[in-house]
Design a protein around this motif. Structure first.
Motif, PDB file in Angstrom:
ATOM      1  N   SER A  32      20.331 -24.858 -25.874  1.00  0.00           N
ATOM      2  CA  SER A  32      19.749 -24.450 -27.155  1.00  0.00           C
ATOM      3  C   SER A  32      21.253 -24.440 -27.952  1.00  0.00           C
ATOM      4  CB  SER A  32      18.993 -22.841 -27.406  1.00  0.00           C
ATOM      5  OG  SER A  32      19.033 -22.360 -28.947  1.00  0.00           O
ATOM      6  N   TRP A  33      20.421 -25.306 -28.996  1.00  0.00           N
ATOM      7  CA  TRP A  33      21.515 -25.524 -29.849  1.00  0.00           C
ATOM      8  C   TRP A  33      21.044 -25.416 -32.098  1.00  0.00           C
ATOM      9  CZ3 TRP A  33      26.360 -27.698 -30.335  1.00  0.00           C
ATOM     10  CH2 TRP A  33      26.765 -27.886 -31.217  1.00  0.00           C
ATOM     11  N   THR A 284      31.048 -15.502 -29.595  1.00  0.00           N
ATOM     12  CA  THR A 284      30.913 -16.604 -28.891  1.00  0.00           C
ATOM     13  C   THR A 284      31.688 -16.827 -27.208  1.00  0.00           C
ATOM     14  OG1 THR A 284      32.639 -18.235 -29.670  1.00  0.00           O
ATOM     15  CG2 THR A 284      30.587 -17.729 -31.019  1.00  0.00           C
ATOM     16  N   TRP A 343      22.025 -20.391 -24.369  1.00  0.00           N
ATOM     17  CA  TRP A 343      21.740 -19.556 -25.416  1.00  0.00           C
ATOM     18  C   TRP A 343      22.968 -18.918 -26.156  1.00  0.00           C
ATOM     19  CZ3 TRP A 343      17.197 -18.946 -27.581  1.00  0.00           C
ATOM     20  CH2 TRP A 343      16.822 -18.281 -29.300  1.00  0.00           C
ATOM     21  N   ARG A 344      24.065 -19.848 -26.527  1.00  0.00           N
ATOM     22  CA  ARG A 344      23.730 -21.816 -27.369  1.00  0.00           C
ATOM     23  C   ARG A 344      24.727 -22.083 -26.986  1.00  0.00           C
ATOM     24  NH1 ARG A 344      19.714 -21.349 -31.430  1.00  0.00           N
ATOM     25  NH2 ARG A 344      18.622 -19.200 -31.703  1.00  0.00           N
ATOM     26  N   SER A 346      26.605 -24.731 -28.623  1.00  0.00           N
ATOM     27  CA  SER A 346      28.281 -24.304 -29.286  1.00  0.00           C
ATOM     28  C   SER A 346      28.621 -23.329 -29.080  1.00  0.00           C
ATOM     29  CB  SER A 346      27.357 -24.465 -31.074  1.00  0.00           C
ATOM     30  OG  SER A 346      26.289 -23.231 -31.050  1.00  0.00           O
ATOM     31  N   TYR A 347      28.048 -22.235 -28.612  1.00  0.00           N
ATOM     32  CA  TYR A 347      29.390 -20.795 -28.092  1.00  0.00           C
ATOM     33  C   TYR A 347      29.660 -21.532 -26.910  1.00  0.00           C
ATOM     34  CZ  TYR A 347      26.215 -18.208 -30.963  1.00  0.00           C
ATOM     35  OH  TYR A 347      25.333 -18.111 -32.342  1.00  0.00           O
TER      36      TYR A 347
END
Length: 360
Positions: A32-33, A284, A343-344, A346-347
């Motif tokens: 997921s982004w 994150t 999830w996610r 980007s983290y």
């Protein structure tokens, strides 16, 4: 007679395909982004079979799907760019709503408008599917409306776009947030019938708004409560959702609390107000990795909950690391789940957790 070397080579040749097949058991290895100031060009799409772009939203008149203007430049090129690295990856547009969905359900024409616009905007920009994110239906009527929405949506797909993937993103357990295993806020059997699969959100089982102790907000097991990944999955299955429709969430984030007494820094100790690094204390994985060396470099592992934790002065942080991600992916394979969703993406920190999931 074969030599010993030849026998070894023969056995190795048999073993390698078996290992490769085992790694390919999970049909969905999703991510997921959400940009959060990051760039999707950083995504290694070769590590995933599916990527969800979050988020689109629903306007309240005429209940059509829209993108925030600030996200427009990224949104229109997302599918094209991630498929340049991995042409076989499938992309899904995640549409978020809550009060908007409840309003929309009151009018059949609004439902039709929403479904058509969701299909149009996703296909126009190269998406292969649509994901519906609704925190949870608040009333019995909401639950019935959600069932009608999934039914109408599936009917529309059959008639107009049979290749479109239809999924939903829901809490880790169908009884969230009340944790009563005899109560479900979701039309589970209809979800099993009309959806291709369901993504389970992998965190916030416990957080500072509900309790005042340092807790495993994404525990795999928790012997003292219903708040765990394993409990949530079993509860969905108990309600009628087949394992082959479940995509388990993997948290690429942690959670932070304040400790009144820095020396008392175990899992489950009394805490004060949450330490806000992000909304609700969430951090994150990349942020956590950056802090660990500044806090002595030592982390502790809870074999019961399958999480890592450490303290830094008066701050206590719990999180998932490579080992716990591998444990959860192994569980998904053993229980014949459809797959997992990170999830996610980007983290993550340089793809450490993404690779741990992909090659577990």
């Amino acid at each position: 007679m074969m030599s010993r070397t030849a026998i070894v080579l023969f056995l190795v040749s048999l073993y390698l395909p078996i290992q490769y097949a085992a790694a390919e058991k999970l049909k969905v290895r999703a991510g997921s982004w959400m940009s959060d100031g990051n760039f999707f060009s950083e995504i290694n799409s070769k590590l995933f079979t599916h990527l969800l772009y979050a988020e689109a939203y629903v306007n309240t008149s005429p209940f059509e799907v829209e993108i925030f203007p600030s996200d427009e430049p990224e949104f229109v090129t997302f599918s094209k760019k991630v498929k340049e690295k991995n042409p076989s990856v499938k992309t899904l547009l995640s549409i978020w709503g809550e009060a908007e969905y409840a309003l929309m359900m009151r009018n059949p024409s609004s439902i039709s408008s929403f479904i058509r616009s969701a299909q149009n905007i996703s296909r126009r920009h190269g998406f292969d599917g649509v994901d519906l994110y609704w925190d949870y239906p608040k009333t019995k009527a909401d639950k019935e409306h959600m069932e009608s929405l999934f039914q109408e949506w599936r009917k529309y797909i059959h008639a107009n776009d049979s290749e479109l993937i239809l999924t939903a993103t829901v809490p880790y357990s169908p009884d969230w947030p009340h944790h009563d295993k005899h109560v479900s806020f979701y039309p589970i059997r209809s979800m099993a019938r009309y959806l291709d699969w369901v993504h389970l959100v992998p965190f916030h089982y416990l957080f500072d708004q509900r309790i005042n102790v340092s807790a495993a907000h994404s525990a795999f097991y928790d012997p003292t409560s219903y708040c765990s990944t394993a409990y949530g999955i079993s509860n969905w299955i108990r309600g009628g959702l087949m394992p082959s429709k479940i995509v388990m969430g993997l948290p690429f984030s942690g959670y932070a609390w304040n400790l009144p007494d820095p020396k008392n820094n175990n899992l489950g100790v009394q805490t004060g107000k949450v330490q806000i690094y992000r909304a609700l204390g969430m951090m994150t994985y990349k942020e956590i990795r950056g802090i660990i060396p500044l806090c002595g470099g030592k982390t502790r592992y809870s074999d019961t909950h399958k999480i890592y934790h450490f303290s830094c002065g008066s701050t206590w942080i719990g999180f998932d690391d490579v080992k716990t991600i591998k444990i959860k992916v192994s569980y998904a394979k053993e229980h014949k789940l459809l797959g997992y969703v990170a999830w996610r993406v980007s983290y993550d920190d340089n793809g450490l957790l993404s690779r741990a999931g992909r090659f577990s």
